[in-house]
Design an enzyme around this catalytic site. Sequence first.
Site, PDB file in Angstrom:
ATOM      1  N   HIS A  44       0.819  -1.221   0.000  1.00 23.98           N
ATOM      2  CA  HIS A  44       0.000   0.000   0.000  1.00 23.98           C
ATOM      3  C   HIS A  44       0.851   1.270   0.000  1.00 23.98           C
ATOM      4  CE1 HIS A  44      -4.071  -1.774   0.721  1.00 23.98           C
ATOM      5  NE2 HIS A  44      -3.310  -2.808   1.020  1.00 23.98           N
ATOM      6  N   ASP A  62       3.498   9.369  -0.779  1.00 24.08           N
ATOM      7  CA  ASP A  62       2.307   8.610  -0.401  1.00 24.08           C
ATOM      8  C   ASP A  62       2.101   7.498  -1.421  1.00 24.08           C
ATOM      9  OD1 ASP A  62       0.042   8.063   1.131  1.00 24.08           O
ATOM     10  OD2 ASP A  62      -0.547  10.160   1.219  1.00 24.08           O
TER      11      ASP A  62
HETATM   12  C1  GDG Z   1      -2.144   3.685   3.282  1.00 28.56           C
HETATM   13  C2  GDG Z   1      -1.135   4.394   2.368  1.00 28.56           C
HETATM   14  C3  GDG Z   1      -2.849   4.408   0.550  1.00 28.56           C
HETATM   15  C4  GDG Z   1      -8.710  10.265   7.726  1.00 28.56           C
HETATM   16  N1  GDG Z   1      -9.138  11.040   8.735  1.00 28.56           N
HETATM   17  C5  GDG Z   1     -10.376  10.619   9.052  1.00 28.56           C
HETATM   18  C6  GDG Z   1     -10.703   9.544   8.215  1.00 28.56           C
HETATM   19  N2  GDG Z   1      -9.657   9.356   7.413  1.00 28.56           N
HETATM   20  C7  GDG Z   1      -9.643   8.345   6.342  1.00 28.56           C
HETATM   21  C8  GDG Z   1      -9.674   9.010   4.982  1.00 28.56           C
HETATM   22  C9  GDG Z   1      -9.064   7.928   4.094  1.00 28.56           C
HETATM   23  C10 GDG Z   1      -8.101   7.217   5.054  1.00 28.56           C
HETATM   24  O1  GDG Z   1      -8.454   7.598   6.388  1.00 28.56           O
HETATM   25  C11 GDG Z   1      -6.660   7.642   4.831  1.00 28.56           C
HETATM   26  O2  GDG Z   1      -6.218   7.056   3.665  1.00 28.56           O
HETATM   27  P1  GDG Z   1      -4.872   7.477   2.944  1.00 28.56           P
HETATM   28  O3  GDG Z   1      -4.837   6.824   1.628  1.00 28.56           O
HETATM   29  O4  GDG Z   1      -4.820   8.956   2.853  1.00 28.56           O
HETATM   30  O5  GDG Z   1      -3.666   7.107   3.907  1.00 28.56           O
HETATM   31  P2  GDG Z   1      -3.018   5.904   4.836  1.00 28.56           P
HETATM   32  O6  GDG Z   1      -3.775   5.713   6.083  1.00 28.56           O
HETATM   33  O7  GDG Z   1      -1.615   6.356   5.027  1.00 28.56           O
HETATM   34  O8  GDG Z   1      -3.058   4.547   3.977  1.00 28.56           O
HETATM   35  C12 GDG Z   1      -1.859   5.267   1.355  1.00 28.56           C
HETATM   36  C13 GDG Z   1      -3.751   3.608   1.480  1.00 28.56           C
HETATM   37  O9  GDG Z   1      -2.982   2.848   2.415  1.00 28.56           O
HETATM   38  C14 GDG Z   1      -4.636   2.640   0.701  1.00 28.56           C
HETATM   39  O10 GDG Z   1      -3.885   1.779  -0.098  1.00 28.56           O
HETATM   40  O11 GDG Z   1      -3.647   5.278  -0.229  1.00 28.56           O
HETATM   41  O12 GDG Z   1      -0.923   5.855   0.465  1.00 28.56           O
HETATM   42  O13 GDG Z   1      -0.224   5.175   3.153  1.00 28.56           O
HETATM   43  O14 GDG Z   1     -10.037   7.019   3.694  1.00 28.56           O
HETATM   44  O15 GDG Z   1     -10.987   9.361   4.677  1.00 28.56           O
HETATM   45  N3  GDG Z   1     -11.879   8.888   8.257  1.00 28.56           N
HETATM   46  C15 GDG Z   1     -12.780   9.309   9.187  1.00 28.56           C
HETATM   47  N4  GDG Z   1     -12.518  10.335  10.041  1.00 28.56           N
HETATM   48  C16 GDG Z   1     -11.347  11.020  10.015  1.00 28.56           C
HETATM   49  O16 GDG Z   1     -11.136  11.957  10.802  1.00 28.56           O
HETATM   50  N5  GDG Z   1     -13.968   8.685   9.264  1.00 28.56           N
END
Ligand code: GDG
Length: 471
Positions: free
Chosen positions: A154, A362
């Site tokens: 990821h 990322d």
């Molecule tokens: C890894 C990789 C890759 C965030 N704050 C709140 C909340 N979130 C949710 C967002 C989004 C998720 O968390 C974060 O996803 P990301 O993709 O930005 O980042 P990582 O956690 O680092 O994930 C990344 C991912 O895996 C998938 O393959 O994209 O690059 O590092 O969905 O909406 N959700 C809620 N409240 C919040 O305050 N409900």
Amino acid sequence: MGRLIVVSNRVPTPDKSGAQAGGLAVALQTALEARGGVWLGWSGNISEDAGLQVSKVGNIEYVLTDLTERDVDEYYRGFANRVLWPICHYRLDLAEYGRKEMAGYFRVNRFFADQLLPQIREDDIIWVHDYHLIPLAAELRKRGVTNRIGFFLHIPWPAPDVFYAMPVYEEILLNLASYDVVGFQTDTDRENFADSVTRQALGHRIDDTNFEMAGRRFVARSYPIGIETDKFARIAMRASISPIAKLMTESLGGKDLIIGVDRLDYSKGITQRIDAFERFLTKHTDIQRTVTLLQVTPKSRSDVPEYGAMQRALAEQAGRVNGGLGTVDWVPIRYVNRSLSRQGLAGLYRIAKAALVTPLRDGMNLVAKEYVASQNEDDPGVLILSRFAGAAHELSAALLVNPYDIEGTGDSIARALRMSLEERQERWRDMMSVLRRNDVFNWCSVYLADLAEGRALHDEATQAWTPARAS
Ligand code: GDG
């Protein structure tokens, strides 16, 4: 068709509170439900009890195990989050390599292999997720497992010189050859991986996607992860009239909203983003007081030292900007250090005129995709997106920025706020068609088709082998 077994560090078991699961969990649960299957991983609890906690929901068996304090310290906080995570995000300065942690990482992977072994049936396919579990397939092969096993990373795969800085890089790399399909977020990650293999002559590339290493042939391809595009768009449409969105709109008093949403993590570039926002405010004084930045940053990994320090630094930074530029009737930055509901978040995305998604690195970044899916097509907001997010490969119609270029990012904020409706709509339509074409269900089925059918010439090569221990 055999069952599907998913293995990931944490397992999102169905939530009795009725809270919405994230897109990845929904897509994997859908695939597990269709084939019947098992989802195995760490319960998130620490205890000395190695017993499995098994529960069945529909067609899916959730198999959870606790880990000991020592395991969590060495495998999770230690090697996974203080070596692999910083190295894959180009932060060599933050990598804290220790032999004890490395040994713990391999030991816990052996433990997971032992727990998984009795669950596996002859025609099951196994899908392992993320950097915590790279050695799992090699451990399963040593135990005689010949099933198809896939891996999906990821997070980014770094450039070879960065990867080679990790003392056990060779073992980590060779372990990946035990998989049949190794999936990455982008072609850049796949190419970095290919270079990491070939530059040290650890293996060779047969063609674009087929590799040979440690006596095995396997496929390495990119499978950019998506979101539940249509569902997210529906949630956002409804949520725009939800209490939280109404409250936000009222409290803005006619000002525009810019939103940033990131787990608290140094890879997300939040410090640089606040600097860029401050530069925008001081340079573009004509529109300075027409806008507010809402930065939502739920805490994560608070027990890893770098994260606690960052939490304090960010609060101070936002306070300094607010103190220096704010007035009695205007606060430039609202900094929220806790998690909001998915609905609430979707509603805020929809009312925001722009989103700042500016990670320094990322794998993909799902916030960028969620923001686009949440927009009102008659009046869409602008996505300001880091070139170093995997999402930039697909969302080239965003305003792409270099997050290290503080002034350039600041100017992009001004450009976003001044952008014509026609340009916003054109960019949004372009991005939305990408998100509709490749949603998370498509991602899942394309990956599983490769894993189940076997594009590779793998059959002759499922021979057992033992990766060399790094000296
Ligand atoms: C890894 C990789 C890759 C965030 N704050 C709140 C909340 N979130 C949710 C967002 C989004 C998720 O968390 C974060 O996803 P990301 O993709 O930005 O980042 P990582 O956690 O680092 O994930 C990344 C991912 O895996 C998938 O393959 O994209 O690059 O590092 O969905 O909406 N959700 C809620 N409240 C919040 O305050 N409900």
